[in-house]
Design an enzyme around this catalytic site. Structure first.
Site, short mmCIF file in Angstrom:
data_model
loop_
_atom_site.label_atom_id
_atom_site.label_comp_id
_atom_site.label_asym_id
_atom_site.label_seq_id
_atom_site.Cartn_x
_atom_site.Cartn_y
_atom_site.Cartn_z
N HIS A 269 0.82 -1.24 0.00
CA HIS A 269 0.00 0.00 0.00
C HIS A 269 0.85 1.28 0.00
CE1 HIS A 269 -0.58 0.32 4.69
NE2 HIS A 269 0.63 -0.05 4.38
N GLU A 270 0.20 2.36 -0.32
CA GLU A 270 0.85 3.69 -0.49
C GLU A 270 1.93 3.64 -1.57
OE1 GLU A 270 -1.02 5.46 0.93
OE2 GLU A 270 -1.73 4.35 2.66
#
Lengths: 600, 600
Positions: B441-442
């Site tokens: 994620h990110e």
């Protein structure tokens, strides 16, 4: 996505092109077999695995076995799958026709196992444990014990377990506390606790035969005082029919990270001092018997890990071909269409690494399976002995490398899927969780490293190692294409360096460098395994290069190109990493050995 | 086992010995602070994390949030933990006193975050997402939007989310389809679907403010046409009090591998064409705003991964000291007592590797946090600019390396525990599952590698890189002890080689070597990150070597010895692995780039 469990071309390549499995049919034992009969068995395995095992793989992960106070319940689909496996005759697949077997080679049985492992490792564990236990009973037990249990196990109405570990004794079997006391009738009374016993309780079979390690009163200390017992869940009457329940109790179910469909149990033997057990073979020789089972199990663990890795690879490959995301240079304007992510270089890298890991691991495991066949069916006694030595040497690597790199492959499969890979709505995270067991059970990879470093490398004065070198050199000498010669050229210096450090490594085990040697055992295993897999990739690349000159179909051309590319990848990207290990081993780096408990 | 979440000595070492965080108190912004006030905040964080967050970490993993048709329900303990966090003022911890904040440095807030991440990453996600969303609103939103949402977010009665991803647009935000249409009153109507939105639905707060990326009708194609909107779950009336529900619907909960306590949602905006949104900042500049949030989030992801890694390390360390198994040479007779497994060399190796990964990652993240403080509070404008460049350059490494090696550390923690590690009866498998989100994620680690290779290395004519080199050289020049000098001596040639290949790497991005360059981006990120962590270990080793000359307590002596040993381990065992990557980068190895889709 509707994927075949294993690409048949891959199995054909491993079995018939790299290993020439058809030549086994010239041996007396396999005389009635042919490539056609082998393929028919593979078809059956594929069909049952696809129809009966694969459909409940995810379901069984979500609906774990439960103990309702009376019995352990699980999905009905597990029993129908196991029944289908049994009915097809797979349990006795390796055995003589007279025993109701199919006299199939280990190589072919391994390929069949691949379908089941790729489909559903948890459900597969039940019959596989039965096969392993049956083998021990068949080889070492008395006729009385054999006739009581073996026929039922071979038909699958009885199942088996390996009951080694205790709460305070895992890797250190010398310290088991389970006791056995001989009775006047020649049977024994067993008392003790066992932990992490897979398939230790369920209703899939009429009876469960636990192979239990225990110490007979008065036995020598340590591993020299361990005996092996067959301990049934239900006793048998004098006609070998099921009678009353034996004094074996489920103390609890254990909840695992993966392999959730396989019950993992804590078992109590003899809570009421009435647990009947039958000695297998002789007293105090139990560990040796168990190690036959364990060594087979280690090969199975490696291969299973490769197959779970393969499954994740196939899924992430299909996803990467399907999933559109981003653009590839030079067409990167927002108005250009998106491309499947397989066109992104970093995704290719993650797929190619998976391919190199899992197909390299498969090749190594099939090579081991072939050695099993050679041990049992080569005519020449010396050649059989050589195969034994070689397999002994390879076993730690066959267990450890695929299990370590199977998990790595599954990790990459998750990464290819991105956010989707992290969800339980997609299957790759389960592969990763299931596979994480493999570096632990049947001897942790740390134990494998010690086995290699302190025993296997030097066994019979390094006989296995000499044989291995000769085989590798023979294979390297066969290489004719320039592409593959370049790979041989890249591997050879590493191989030479490995061989050159061995005399000193042996010395280091006998002097003040022992602590550093032991702390760095994983480096030795890593060097050894990576060289083996490099060899396997050169074998595959050579086979592919030769086949390319004859191949006509586009599919075949692509397949062989892929093999060549994966070989290049492995040797250019993975092999060089062992420089680090070679350096550590050469200098007996003492970083880890010197670390003190209080400094952490 | 009752372990502290983080050893306070470790935090003291990172904050006060390696980074000299006390000197921040000389800056105007932190003038009212002192080591004592910092420690008081750390004490509060430790207390709340220990009492409110840690106790339900395992429970929340087992009892996932559920949607009952009306609302999403979860353990009550989650809300009491989040409330305690809010009441202690942590959400506004970084803000001005006038805003109700504590004017605390990022470095100290990061250390506080460490306690919460080590205790319970899933519950921690709720306030952390609120902090991130509040920061964007505070920095870029109009006064009207700010006054509507910000005060409530800072007190925690409103929470926030980042709603970027769509079913068909993850890494490729250029392709989002969510639309925004401007209304006469200046607000917008939002329509579209978002996926994997963490904390997208729950009853922990009175309102949820989604920060939504969308395209305004007629906006330019691609990322240049993305705008950012604040879209509340409940609308506000003219007095900014809660009014009716906005047209935002939960389309479904997603079931993750880990972080199970954090709701992951599919959200539908504007199913009834009545979803009200407020533009943040200007039209079509949304991605820039979101990237401020994203960059902060990336630092947070790296640090969180380090802390989950740290937690697994601490647990496996305690287990290894406690668990008796086997014997250590020379006392290996069965009658000799068993030893704690920490005395086995291979276990030491696995613990030392974990220590080197997680404490190296922590040091890197704290270094990044200090740069954030420097960006905001250094007096000299030029120095602030330099800090910005440096942080931009380090961000991909701070996000990716700890997330990759945090998972590796947790994998080793499982292995140290053996069979126990594989069960959900022990906590390390959850660490491993939770941490697996962080490389995704990110911005996946693949995206980080591309960001480094194609942008950050060359940004502002390599200004960041020049600054980095100068800082590394300055730190190396400070080293006085022979032990640490030897480490500097080992790192320097790798650093020099990295620097030497950069001009050619830059050229390769502009010619036919582009595909190979992109396919090998992970190698560049790996080289860069490993050198950074080596630098961090030399900084820690140098600090420890100096402290050793003054230390008097046995605990301190052991602590500093441990730091020296872990530095040695990292530089002797981990750093040499980048030789492989340097070689691949030097030769623009085209293995991965050449692989064709059909060959797989």
């Amino acid at each position: 996505m509707d994927l075949p469990l294993i690409k048949r071309k891959e199995l054909d390549f491993q079995l018939y092109e790299c290993l020439d499995t058809e030549t086994l049919c010239q041996r007396a034992r396999f005389f009635e077999h042919s490539r056609d009969t082998f393929n028919a068995v593979l078809d059956t395995a594929e069909r049952i695995a696809t129809d009966k095992f694969a459909p409940h793989n995810t379901l069984a992960d979500k609906a774990e076995p439960e103990f309702n106070g009376q019995s352990v319940t699980m999905l009905d689909a597990v029993k129908s799958a196991v029944d289908a496996y049994n009915e097809a005759g797979f349990i006795a697949g390796r055995y003589d026709y007279e025993e109701g077997g199919m006299q199939l080679p280990e190589t072919v049985m391994t390929a069949c196992a691949g379908y089941f492992m790729a489909a559903n490792p948890s459900t597969t564990a039940y019959p596989f444990l039965t096969v392993a236990a049956a083998n021990v009973i068949r080889t070492f037990a008395s006729d009385a014990v054999k006739s009581a249990f073996l026929p039922r196990m071979l038909e699958g109405t009885y199942t088996g377990t390996m009951a080694l570990t205790e709460p305070h004794a895992g890797s250190s079997l010398a310290d088991i506390k389970t006791r056995a006391v001989k009775q006047d009738d020649g049977t024994y009374r067993i008392k003790g606790s066992k932990l992490y016993i897979s398939a230790g309780e369920h209703e899939l079979s009429e009876n469960i035969i636990h192979l239990v390690l225990a110490k007979i009163d008065g036995a020598p200390d340590g591993v020299k005082g361990i005996s092996l017992f067959a301990v049934p869940k239900y006793r048998l009457d004098s006609n070998n029919e099921l009678a009353d329940k034996n004094d074996v109790a489920l103390a609890g179910l254990i909840h695992k990270l993966g392999y959730r469909g396989t019950t993992s149990t804590a078992l109590s033997f003899g809570d009421n001092d009435d647990c009947l057990g039958y000695l297998i073979g002789e007293e105090n020789v139990g560990l040796k018997y168990m190690f036959q089972m364990m060594n087979e199990a280690r090969l199975g663990v490696g291969f299973g890990a490769a197959m779970i890795g393969y499954r994740g690879y196939q899924y992430s490959l299909a996803y990467a071909k399907d999933r559109l995301q981003g653009r590839a240079a030079p067409n990167i304007a927002p108005s250009d269409p998106q491309v499947p992510i397989i066109e992104h270089g970093d995704v290719k890298r993650m797929l190619l690494a998976q391919k190199a890991y899992v197909e390299g691991a498969m090749a190594l495991c099939f090579y081991g399976a072939r050695l099993v066949d050679d041990i049992h069916t080569l005519e020449d006694k010396n050649a059989r002995k050589e195969s034994t030595e070689l397999l002994d040497l390879l076993t730690p690597a066959i267990k450890a490398w695929p299990s370590e790199f199977g998990v790595k492959a599954n990790d990459l499969a998750i990464q290819v899927l991105g956010g989707a890979g992290y969800t339980r709505e997609y299957p790759v995270e389960q592969c990763w969780r299931d596979n994480r067991l493999n570096p632990i059970h049947e001897g942790t990879n740390g134990i494998q490293a010690l086995d290699l470093l302190t025993r296997k490398l030097w066994q019979n004065r390094g006989m296995g190692l000499g044989l291995l070198q000769a085989r590798i050199e023979a294979d390297f000498a066969k290489v004719s294409s320039d592409d593959v010669k370049a790979l041989v050229h890249a591997v050879s210096p590493y191989l030479a360096q490995f061989v050159s450090i061995l005399p000193n490594a042996a010395k280091g085990l006998g002097d003040t460098r022992l602590p550093a040697s032991l702390a760095n055992a994983s480096c030795m295993l890593n060097v050894f395994s990576t060289l083996l897999v490099s060899w396997m990739w050169i074998r595959q690349a050579n086979t592919a290069a030769n086949a390319l000159t004859r191949a006509t179909s586009e599919d075949d051309l692509h397949f062989y190109q892929g093999k060549l590319q994966a070989a290049k990848y492995f040797i250019r990207w993975e092999l060089p990493l062992i420089k680090r290990d070679l350096n550590i081993l050469t200098h007996f780096d003492s970083c880890c050995a010197d670390m003190q408990q209080e400094w952490f």
